[in-house]
Scaffold this motif. Structure first.
Motif, PDB file in Angstrom:
ATOM      1  N   GLU A  21      67.005 101.279  56.477  1.00  0.00           N
ATOM      2  CA  GLU A  21      67.190 100.829  55.552  1.00  0.00           C
ATOM      3  C   GLU A  21      66.681 101.603  54.438  1.00  0.00           C
ATOM      4  O   GLU A  21      67.238 102.050  53.481  1.00  0.00           O
ATOM      5  N   LEU A  22      65.737 101.929  54.812  1.00  0.00           N
ATOM      6  CA  LEU A  22      65.468 103.027  54.257  1.00  0.00           C
ATOM      7  C   LEU A  22      65.463 104.451  54.202  1.00  0.00           C
ATOM      8  O   LEU A  22      65.739 104.923  53.054  1.00  0.00           O
ATOM      9  N   ARG A  23      65.514 104.802  54.973  1.00  0.00           N
ATOM     10  CA  ARG A  23      66.464 105.972  55.220  1.00  0.00           C
ATOM     11  C   ARG A  23      67.733 105.785  54.930  1.00  0.00           C
ATOM     12  O   ARG A  23      68.086 106.746  54.481  1.00  0.00           O
ATOM     13  N   ASP A  72      51.842  99.147  50.600  1.00  0.00           N
ATOM     14  CA  ASP A  72      51.587  99.912  52.154  1.00  0.00           C
ATOM     15  C   ASP A  72      51.255  98.853  53.266  1.00  0.00           C
ATOM     16  O   ASP A  72      50.338  98.703  53.966  1.00  0.00           O
ATOM     17  N   GLU A  73      51.928  98.167  53.456  1.00  0.00           N
ATOM     18  CA  GLU A  73      52.210  97.068  54.848  1.00  0.00           C
ATOM     19  C   GLU A  73      53.440  97.667  55.231  1.00  0.00           C
ATOM     20  O   GLU A  73      53.633  98.248  55.371  1.00  0.00           O
ATOM     21  N   GLN A  74      52.993  97.394  56.707  1.00  0.00           N
ATOM     22  CA  GLN A  74      53.286  97.599  57.791  1.00  0.00           C
ATOM     23  C   GLN A  74      55.623  96.762  57.673  1.00  0.00           C
ATOM     24  O   GLN A  74      55.573  95.679  57.696  1.00  0.00           O
ATOM     25  N   ILE A  75      55.861  98.064  58.256  1.00  0.00           N
ATOM     26  CA  ILE A  75      57.605  97.211  58.092  1.00  0.00           C
ATOM     27  C   ILE A  75      58.068  97.540  59.936  1.00  0.00           C
ATOM     28  O   ILE A  75      58.161  98.637  60.451  1.00  0.00           O
ATOM     29  N   ASN A  76      58.707  97.174  59.980  1.00  0.00           N
ATOM     30  CA  ASN A  76      60.121  97.249  61.052  1.00  0.00           C
ATOM     31  C   ASN A  76      60.363  98.156  61.602  1.00  0.00           C
ATOM     32  O   ASN A  76      61.164  98.749  60.048  1.00  0.00           O
ATOM     33  N   ASN A  77      61.529  98.280  62.442  1.00  0.00           N
ATOM     34  CA  ASN A  77      62.421  99.801  62.887  1.00  0.00           C
ATOM     35  C   ASN A  77      63.459  99.183  61.842  1.00  0.00           C
ATOM     36  O   ASN A  77      64.613  99.993  61.090  1.00  0.00           O
ATOM     37  N   GLU A 117      57.383 106.266  47.719  1.00  0.00           N
ATOM     38  CA  GLU A 117      56.674 107.141  46.602  1.00  0.00           C
ATOM     39  C   GLU A 117      57.685 108.278  47.012  1.00  0.00           C
ATOM     40  O   GLU A 117      58.534 108.518  45.981  1.00  0.00           O
ATOM     41  N   ALA A 118      58.328 108.324  47.820  1.00  0.00           N
ATOM     42  CA  ALA A 118      60.034 108.966  47.712  1.00  0.00           C
ATOM     43  C   ALA A 118      60.991 108.595  47.437  1.00  0.00           C
ATOM     44  O   ALA A 118      61.794 109.846  47.123  1.00  0.00           O
ATOM     45  N   ILE A 119      61.554 107.341  47.454  1.00  0.00           N
ATOM     46  CA  ILE A 119      62.884 106.974  46.959  1.00  0.00           C
ATOM     47  C   ILE A 119      62.233 107.004  45.328  1.00  0.00           C
ATOM     48  O   ILE A 119      63.300 107.076  44.646  1.00  0.00           O
ATOM     49  N   ARG A 120      60.963 106.698  44.964  1.00  0.00           N
ATOM     50  CA  ARG A 120      61.015 106.791  43.356  1.00  0.00           C
ATOM     51  C   ARG A 120      60.932 108.176  42.908  1.00  0.00           C
ATOM     52  O   ARG A 120      60.835 108.161  41.672  1.00  0.00           O
ATOM     53  N   ARG A 121      60.507 109.520  43.775  1.00  0.00           N
ATOM     54  CA  ARG A 121      60.780 110.414  43.583  1.00  0.00           C
ATOM     55  C   ARG A 121      61.970 111.121  43.066  1.00  0.00           C
ATOM     56  O   ARG A 121      62.710 111.519  42.435  1.00  0.00           O
ATOM     57  N   SER A 160      65.387  97.396  42.548  1.00  0.00           N
ATOM     58  CA  SER A 160      64.869  96.399  43.164  1.00  0.00           C
ATOM     59  C   SER A 160      66.521  96.135  43.170  1.00  0.00           C
ATOM     60  O   SER A 160      67.439  95.271  43.296  1.00  0.00           O
ATOM     61  N   LYS A 161      67.252  97.193  41.832  1.00  0.00           N
ATOM     62  CA  LYS A 161      69.124  96.416  42.351  1.00  0.00           C
ATOM     63  C   LYS A 161      69.729  97.635  43.891  1.00  0.00           C
ATOM     64  O   LYS A 161      70.737  96.513  43.976  1.00  0.00           O
ATOM     65  N   THR A 162      69.134  98.353  44.806  1.00  0.00           N
ATOM     66  CA  THR A 162      69.368  98.451  45.794  1.00  0.00           C
ATOM     67  C   THR A 162      68.173  98.082  47.209  1.00  0.00           C
ATOM     68  O   THR A 162      69.022  98.146  47.960  1.00  0.00           O
ATOM     69  N   LEU A 163      67.326  97.948  46.805  1.00  0.00           N
ATOM     70  CA  LEU A 163      66.029  97.615  47.882  1.00  0.00           C
ATOM     71  C   LEU A 163      65.940  95.370  47.956  1.00  0.00           C
ATOM     72  O   LEU A 163      66.100  94.821  46.454  1.00  0.00           O
ATOM     73  N   ASP A 164      65.927  95.396  48.815  1.00  0.00           N
ATOM     74  CA  ASP A 164      65.648  93.631  48.665  1.00  0.00           C
ATOM     75  C   ASP A 164      64.555  93.560  48.240  1.00  0.00           C
ATOM     76  O   ASP A 164      63.426  94.790  48.082  1.00  0.00           O
ATOM     77  N   ASN A 165      63.610  92.802  47.083  1.00  0.00           N
ATOM     78  CA  ASN A 165      62.524  92.645  46.255  1.00  0.00           C
ATOM     79  C   ASN A 165      61.147  92.826  47.615  1.00  0.00           C
ATOM     80  O   ASN A 165      59.709  92.582  47.656  1.00  0.00           O
ATOM     81  N   LEU A 166      61.566  91.314  48.406  1.00  0.00           N
ATOM     82  CA  LEU A 166      60.747  91.199  49.141  1.00  0.00           C
ATOM     83  C   LEU A 166      60.229  92.770  50.048  1.00  0.00           C
ATOM     84  O   LEU A 166      58.839  93.260  50.204  1.00  0.00           O
ATOM     85  N   LEU A 167      61.212  93.661  50.176  1.00  0.00           N
ATOM     86  CA  LEU A 167      60.441  94.665  51.150  1.00  0.00           C
ATOM     87  C   LEU A 167      59.950  95.570  49.948  1.00  0.00           C
ATOM     88  O   LEU A 167      58.886  97.189  50.675  1.00  0.00           O
ATOM     89  N   LEU A 168      60.645  95.556  48.834  1.00  0.00           N
ATOM     90  CA  LEU A 168      59.794  96.560  47.911  1.00  0.00           C
ATOM     91  C   LEU A 168      58.437  96.065  47.754  1.00  0.00           C
ATOM     92  O   LEU A 168      57.988  97.541  47.884  1.00  0.00           O
TER      93      LEU A 168
END
Length: 444
Positions: free
Chosen positions: A423-425, A413-418, A372-376, A399-407
């Motif tokens: 990468e998101l930060r 709202d699935e669990q993600i690792n450090n 939601e933050a990156i969309r905002r 999708s141009k800056t994020l891996d499709n799987l991570l997106l």
């Protein structure tokens, strides 16, 4: 901004959004309810609530420069009842506030003393019982109806008008309690209203000319409201099913006289089946968000998300808020409406919208919050560059800056690792830097 003003209520919801995320995702309070600036948290442990109260107060002071009310912020057992949204709420039932009952009884007293008319009393009673029926008040409403009937009967006897007394019945009052209307021994016909030179005449079919005579008293009742749909320029024609459902929603909300205009927006308009709920925006001059929501749920048994905005402030908000402009990029309304191209940059408002993404650089919340933050941020970027982007096209940009799987993972709202969080930060930092640069050079 005046207290109680609808705009202040709207922005209170936005401003306290940060507290919602803190309570639900940091404190992880399961039973949390907020309405504007009033909120309730339920828990079986008094110590846990006392701890949360301190943490919430600290958060409000540090992040939002607010304080909990020293007298109204209390920890009490549910058995005493929670005074919230106009009712005293208990575990298995709901009562009215004592002052609301006293207010209705004062109206009855004024009528008994001849200070107000019967018509004024009944208008008040209709409004009061529309509110009271949401609590466990059937016996109370019957009692008050009987009280009104007794007083009205006494007044008629004093005036010695037996004919009027004969036609008056407690059923005329009880119909407001039960919302039950009926007609007996009535000849009726159905006719579509047509445009003519005068609008104060009743059309009677030729075959009924011997039944209805000049001077007869008749009743006109709306059976089906003609509803026209107004599409935004960016929206393609909807399916027959969706159009029918939207018309039914507009027809249901047409009973609310305080509603000036209604909009349907969001994923319901663009997706075939994969939408969470039906987003509804109503323009009005009263706080009726909850009433509208309850009416729609009861009528259609579907999931709705209702937003109410003061009709006088919508155009102003559209000038400065990229999120509201994105919200109304595609819509269907019951009246014509055009989102003007003119915009201006309100730096304080943009900085307010940046609070959530900035918090995510330090606080770990659910992965959906990063989505939601990156969309905002993307939406704000386009706004500052004087461009528009459809809400359903933002994922394509991401999708141009994020891996499709991570997106897909943060979207669900699935669990993600450090490593994913880092990468998101990084993306958030990059977008924040770009936005702050655009703010320096943007138009006022």
């Amino acid at each position: 901004m005046p207290l109680g003003n609808l705009t202040s209520q709207f922005f209170a919801n936005i401003y306290l959004n940060e507290m919602d995320y803190f309570v639900k995702h940091v404190l992880r309070a399961k039973y949390y309810i907020r309405y504007v600036d009033d909120f309730v948290i339920l828990h079986t442990s008094q110590k846990q609530l006392e701890k949360w109260k301190i943490e919430i107060n600290n958060f409000l002071r540090e992040k939002l420069r607010l304080d909990l009310h020293s007298q109204k912020s209390r920890i009490i057992p549910l058995s005493r009842g929670i005074d919230f949204v106009g009712f005293r709420n208990f575990a298995h039932f709901r009562l009215l506030r004592a002052r609301n009952i006293k207010k209705m009884m004062r109206k009855i007293k004024l009528f008994s003393e001849g200070e107000i008319t019967y018509q004024i009393l009944m208008e008040s009673f209709q409004g009061w019982q529309a509110y009271a029926k949401w609590a466990n008040t059937l016996k109370l409403r019957r009692k008050i109806a009987r009280e009104i009937y007794t007083i009205k009967k006494r007044i008629m006897q004093e005036k010695k008008n037996p004919q009027t007394l004969k036609t008056f019945s407690i059923h005329n009052i009880y119909k407001y309690v039960f919302n039950t209307y009926y007609m007996q021994n009535v000849t009726k016909f159905i006719h579509r209203v047509s445009k003519g030179s005068r609008f104060n005449q009743i059309y009677v079919p030729k075959e009924y000319e011997q039944v209805f005579q000049e001077g007869d008293i008749v009743q006109v009742m709306l059976l089906e409201k003609r509803t026209k749909l107004y599409y935004s320029k960016n929206l393609k024609k909807l399916s027959e099913f969706k159009e029918k459902l939207i018309k039914d929603i507009f027809s249901e909300l047409s009973t609310f006289k305080e509603i000036k205009q209604v909009f349907i927006f969001g994923s319901f308009l663009t997706k075939n089946v994969d939408y969470n709920d039906i987003d509804v925006l109503v323009l009005n001059d009263k706080d009726i968000e909850e009433t509208v929501y309850n009416s729609l749920i009861k009528k259609f048994n579907l999931k709705f998300h209702v937003i109410a905005i003061d009709d006088k402030n919508l155009k102003k908000v559209l000038e400065i808020c990229p999120l509201v402009r994105s919200m109304l990029y595609r819509f269907v309304s019951n009246k014509p409406f055009i989102v003007q191209k003119d915009t201006r940059i309100d730096r304080n408002h943009i900085r307010f919208l940046l609070m959530l993404p900035e918090d995510l650089l330090e606080i770990e919340l659910d992965s959906k919050m990063f989505y939601e933050a990156i969309r905002r941020l993307t939406c704000i970027e386009y706004f500052l560059e004087d461009n528009e982007i459809a809400p359903d096209k933002i994922d394509g940009v991401l999708s141009k800056t994020l891996d499709n799987l991570l997106l897909e993972r943060i979207k669900k709202d699935e669990q993600i690792n450090n490593k994913n969080i880092a990468e998101l930060r990084t993306i958030i930092k990059h977008k924040l830097k770009k936005i702050k640069g655009l703010l320096k050079n943007g138009k006022e």
